[in-house]
Every structure is written in C-alpha cells, then in structure tokens.
Write an enzyme that holds these catalytic residues in place. Structure first.
Site, short mmCIF file in Angstrom:
data_model
loop_
_atom_site.label_atom_id
_atom_site.label_comp_id
_atom_site.label_asym_id
_atom_site.label_seq_id
_atom_site.Cartn_x
_atom_site.Cartn_y
_atom_site.Cartn_z
N GLU A 73 -75.91 33.77 6.06
CA GLU A 73 -75.02 34.91 5.81
C GLU A 73 -73.54 34.55 5.93
O GLU A 73 -72.71 35.10 5.21
CB GLU A 73 -75.36 36.07 6.75
CG GLU A 73 -76.61 36.84 6.38
CD GLU A 73 -77.89 36.13 6.72
OE1 GLU A 73 -78.97 36.56 6.25
OE2 GLU A 73 -77.83 35.14 7.48
N HIS A 142 -84.08 44.59 12.87
CA HIS A 142 -84.05 44.93 11.45
C HIS A 142 -83.90 46.44 11.22
O HIS A 142 -84.27 46.95 10.17
CB HIS A 142 -85.35 44.48 10.75
CG HIS A 142 -85.58 43.01 10.74
ND1 HIS A 142 -85.96 42.33 11.87
CD2 HIS A 142 -85.47 42.08 9.75
CE1 HIS A 142 -86.10 41.04 11.57
NE2 HIS A 142 -85.79 40.87 10.30
#
Length: 341
Positions: A73, A142
């Site tokens: 990321e 998540h």
C-alpha cells in the site's frame, strides 16, 4: 457535468435501479472514457477486485490503465502521488480501509501538503477509494471506519456515499477534482440498489442533503447509518415523532450550514456514524452544533457510534458492536425525554 434535476436516490416506477457496486464501476468507466489521463491501480483490480466492483474495466481499457499492483500500500499510494503530480488522474484502490495505515505518510505528509508547499502551482488530482464497515464477519483488521483520521488533515477531502446514486455522482466529482480525495464505500451497501441515471453527472463535494424532513429531532448521519436513520424515522413516525435526516455525503469539507439550519429548526440533534464513538468525527459535528445553535438546543447533542473496542469476529459479538436503527431510535428518544432542571 452538472447534477441532473432528479436527486431522489430511491427508485420509482420507470427508473433504473443499480447496485451500489455497479454504480462505482459505471462512474469509473465514464471517467476513463471521457479523460485518457484517468487510470485505476490497486491489488487485484484487473480481475475485478476483492468485491468484483471493477469487473470488466480491464477488458475495456487494458491493463495499462487498470493496473494490478503488488501487495504494498505504501508503494501504491506513492505511485498515485507521483502520477497526480505529473498530470495524470490516478484512482488508487486500497482494498480495505484498515490497510490505509501503511500509506499514511504518502497521503498525509505528501498528497495533502504538496499543493500548499508549492504555493498552489502543483495540482494533486488523486482519488483514493476504499471500503469500510463491520457486519460481514471480517473481524478486527478488515472492518473499521477511520474517516476521523483524514478529516483532521488539511488538504484532504473525505467522501462517504450512502447510496448508489451518490456513489456514482460523488466518485465522478472526486476524480475530476484537483485535490486529493478519499472516497469511502460501505461493504454492506455494495449490493443495495437505488435509482441511478445512465448519464454522466456529478454531485458537489462539500454539500450535505436533507433526505427526510421533520420537526422534532435532526439526525446527522453518514454512509450506512443514513439508511439506518431513515428506518428509525419510519419507526418513530408511528409514534408521532418526526425526524429530519441529514446525509453528510462528504465529511470534509463539511456542510455545516445545512446541519445548523436543520438543528435550529428542530432544536434537538443526534449524530450517527458507524465508527467508534470515542473521538469519532461525530464529536466535531456535535461541537459545531453547540457553537452555532446553542441558543436553540432543547437537549444535549446525542451521539451514536460503535463501542471503544475492536470489531469482534464472533457473529453474536459483532451484532452487539455494529450500530443500527435501534441505537438511533434510543438516542432520539433520549433527546426528546431530556428536560432542563
């Protein structure tokens, strides 16, 4: 392009229902067809993404514009910052909002500040898209809503569409904006259909919408909590209570004017978001309400948010953690019951 005349997201007879996820796909396709500088990059995006919302884009635009990236990321965000600084309009997909912490330096210290540090001579048309929210059994790493982190950073815009109509119009506006913009989609809303016109349209960033008018309590909500607030309004209407529901649409810039105008009319306010209540963005809204409408308040500003705990994996515990219309109803009733001593 400008917003079409019809703004009610609920499909009526003869209108086209489209799922939230499909509306995202449609917005990206329109943006890429109308502007060759727009491209999408992220993990697994060329095969449709983890939620299949990018399905078909690689086939139409090729893998040079729908770019699969490594699981990195920080590098992905850096790619977006560099591409935007050199004149492209990248759309960077962070698979889950929880993973955005890995890219904080690139987004907070680079993307948000470069236009300022170069005296306005540099544009940063970077769009970061991600999904957030609990209730899908995705556990603590998540499932988070972390919008408050980014609303605190000058130079970043934060968008939180509550329905498919808004997802398309706000995403198109974000891609065409010359500033870095984080667009947060809700996992549990991806399959929900609302009316979405086929044409190219944009919704203004920084403008909230009153989605239901009422006289008794203002509920300021974002993302999935807009639907939960509307459900609460239906339940309370049977008791003679009229809730006014304000959909933030964008958290930053915040449309304080619409919020304050509504609260000054009703005299009571509840702020509802899915994120953790403690230090959540709702606290900023509550503070602005008491600063700008204190003379009209008949009760303290109520807040609906998640407990100060990680999102549990166990279904029974997750159900207790996730906020819903029951919590909105409870907060509204508390506001109505409050009396000054």
């Amino acid at each position: 392009m400008s917003q079409p005349a019809h703004t009610d997201p609920r499909p009526a007879a003869g209108q086209r229902p489209l799922k939230y996820g499909a509306a995202i796909n449609e917005a990206l396709a329109i943006a890429m067809r109308t502007d060759p500088t727009v491209f999408l990059a992220g993990e697994d995006v060329a095969v449709g993404g983890v939620f299949s919302i990018y399905r078909g884009l690689a086939e139409e635009f090729g893998t040079k514009r729908v770019v699969d990236t490594p699981v990195a990321e920080a590098g992905l965000a850096g790619l977006g910052v560099g591409a935007a600084a050199t004149g492209l309009r990248p759309v960077i997909d962070i698979m889950f909002m929880d993973f955005i912490g890995i890219a904080m330096d690139q987004l907070v210290n680079q993307a948000a500040k470069m236009k300022y540090m170069f005296g306005g001579s540099l544009r940063m048309p970077l769009t970061i898209v991600t999904v957030a929210g609990a209730g899908t059994g995705s556990a603590a790493q998540h499932s988070q809503y972390l919008e408050a982190w980014f609303c605190h950073v000058p130079g970043l815009k934060v968008v939180m569409p509550s329905n498919a109509y808004d997802a398309k119009g706000l995403l198109l506006a974000a891609i065409r904006d010359d500033n870095p913009t984080l667009v947060i989609f809700n996992k549990r809303t991806l399959g929900v259909s609302t009316h979405v016109p086929e044409e190219d349209y944009e919704l203004p960033l920084g403008k909230a919408r009153v989605v239901r008018t009422g006289r008794d309590v203002t509920v300021v909500a974002s993302a999935r909590m807009v639907a939960e607030s509307l459900a609460a309004a239906d339940r309370l209407a049977a008791e003679g209570v009229e809730i006014e529901v304000v959909d933030l649409r964008t958290a930053s810039p915040l449309d304080s004017e619409t919020i304050i105008q509504s609260v000054r009319k009703t005299g009571r306010a509840v702020v509802a978001h899915e994120a953790v209540r403690f230090a959540g963005f709702g606290a900023e809204i509550a503070a602005q309400i008491q600063e700008e409408a204190f003379d009209r308040l008949k009760a303290p500003v109520g807040r609906v948010g998640a407990p100060f705990a990680p999102v549990p994996f166990a279904p029974e515990l997750e159900r207790l953690h996730v906020r819903n219309s029951d919590h909105v109803v409870e907060a509204v009733r508390a506001a109505l019951a409050w009396r000054k001593s």
